[in-house]
Scaffold this motif. Structure first.
Motif, mmCIF file in Angstrom:
data_model
loop_
_atom_site.group_PDB
_atom_site.id
_atom_site.type_symbol
_atom_site.label_atom_id
_atom_site.label_comp_id
_atom_site.label_asym_id
_atom_site.label_seq_id
_atom_site.Cartn_x
_atom_site.Cartn_y
_atom_site.Cartn_z
ATOM 1 N N CYS A 36 -7.562 8.170 -0.313
ATOM 2 C CA CYS A 36 -8.455 8.594 -1.400
ATOM 3 C C CYS A 36 -9.929 8.288 -1.153
ATOM 4 O O CYS A 36 -10.766 8.566 -2.015
ATOM 5 C CB CYS A 36 -8.013 7.943 -2.709
ATOM 6 N N PHE B 228 0.842 -1.206 0.000
ATOM 7 C CA PHE B 228 0.000 0.000 0.000
ATOM 8 C C PHE B 228 0.877 1.256 0.000
ATOM 9 O O PHE B 228 0.703 2.159 -0.813
ATOM 10 C CB PHE B 228 -0.941 -0.002 1.213
ATOM 11 N N CYS C 244 -10.376 4.173 2.040
ATOM 12 C CA CYS C 244 -8.922 4.329 2.012
ATOM 13 C C CYS C 244 -8.560 5.633 2.718
ATOM 14 O O CYS C 244 -9.218 6.660 2.516
ATOM 15 C CB CYS C 244 -8.450 4.364 0.561
ATOM 16 N N CYS D 270 -5.935 -0.917 -1.963
ATOM 17 C CA CYS D 270 -6.755 0.138 -2.555
ATOM 18 C C CYS D 270 -6.502 0.139 -4.060
ATOM 19 O O CYS D 270 -5.373 0.375 -4.494
ATOM 20 C CB CYS D 270 -6.390 1.504 -1.965
ATOM 21 N N GLN E 242 -7.363 2.185 -6.193
ATOM 22 C CA GLN E 242 -7.109 3.531 -6.692
ATOM 23 C C GLN E 242 -5.648 3.943 -6.461
ATOM 24 O O GLN E 242 -4.970 4.408 -7.361
ATOM 25 C CB GLN E 242 -8.053 4.502 -5.972
HETATM 26 ZN ZN ZN Z 1 -6.660 4.844 -1.898
#
Ligand code: ZN
Length: 265
Positions: A240, A170, A237, A257, A259
């Motif tokens: 985001c 991450f 998240c 995540c 994104q």
């Molecule tokens: Zn994120």
């Protein structure tokens, strides 16, 4: 399951409590937990000269030979008598005692004359000076494997487990289903730095207590408060707001995540 920071925390506790002790006697209430040709002959009378960590193993070094301990799921080493699930007991000349307690009984203590040989199949230590960004990038470029299982593979890199791999990927912005050799150099440098900083921070917090981990006299770690994706399925998240995805990869719950983390194919 204890990972590198948890084992490091246990080792630091043992360094200040059992080094210099000689073993006066041994009890093995659960025989499978102690692996040795002749346990009594190998261990009783030995002096503990130092304790260190290699990957997720605790090495209790004697004047001759060593006990190599893997805690597995629920193993604990404690100076305080646990009421239940005691598998091995070391009695010291000083009158003090070390208990190996293990509810699930997968943990092992193994006596060996040569701990280096027993542990030689393990990959580099992620916090060692030898583990540079250069070395890590080279290690990744040769591997046509998914990054998450690769990082969990102890022969590739020592000590990382499920929680810290999810967190490191991450922080580095890499999806767990990415192919290792496709990760660009710049991202591999971010991943290297994420692995090192997460491990260092977690050691400072004395580990992560999610399940079945404690050190010393039943103390808990506090790193769980810093987790950003692990255990946060469907929660937004922290960067985001996109809900965190949880998938299974080789039986292991995997959080990311979609994104913030890029997929490298
Ligand atoms: Zn994120």
């Amino acid at each position: 399951m204890p990972e590198l920071p948890e084992v490091e925390t246990v080792v630091r506790g043992l360094q200040s409590t059992i080094v210099g002790e000689s073993i006066a006697d041994l009890e093995v209430p659960w025989e499978k937990s102690l692996v040795a040709n002749d346990p009594y002959e190998s261990i009783v009378g030995k002096l503990i000269t130092y304790v260190h960590r290699r990957a997720k193993y605790i090495v209790i070094q004697f004047d001759i030979g060593a006990l190599v301990v893997h805690l597995r799921m629920t193993g604990k080493l404690t100076p305080v008598f646990p009421e239940k699930h005691v598998t091995v007991i070391l009695h010291f000349e000083s009158g003090r005692t070390l208990y190996f307690q293990d509810t699930r009984k997968f943990g092992r203590m193994e006596y060996t004359d040569n701990p280096e040989e027993l542990l030689e199949h393990i990959g580099p230590e992620p916090l060692s000076d030898q583990f540079t960004t250069q070395v890590f990038y080279k290690m990744l470029t040769g591997k046509n494997r998914l990054i998450k299982p690769l990082l969990l593979d102890q022969s590739f890199l020592a000590g990382l487990g499920n929680i810290y791999v999810d967190e490191a990927l991450f922080q580095a912005g890499i999806q767990p289903l990415s192919i290792a050799s496709s990760i660009p150099k710049e991202r591999s440098i971010r991943l290297h730095s994420a692995i090192q900083s997460i491990l260092a921070e977690s050691i400072k917090a004395q580990g992560t207590t999610v399940l079945n981990y404690s050190h010393g006299d039943n103390q808990s770690g506090t790193y769980q408060a810093a987790l950003q994706v692990y255990g946060r399925k469907d929660q937004p998240c922290l960067v985001c707001d996109t809900p965190i995805i949880k998938i299974k990869m080789g039986q292991r719950g995997t959080h990311y995540c979609a994104q913030c983390q890029k997929l490298y194919k």
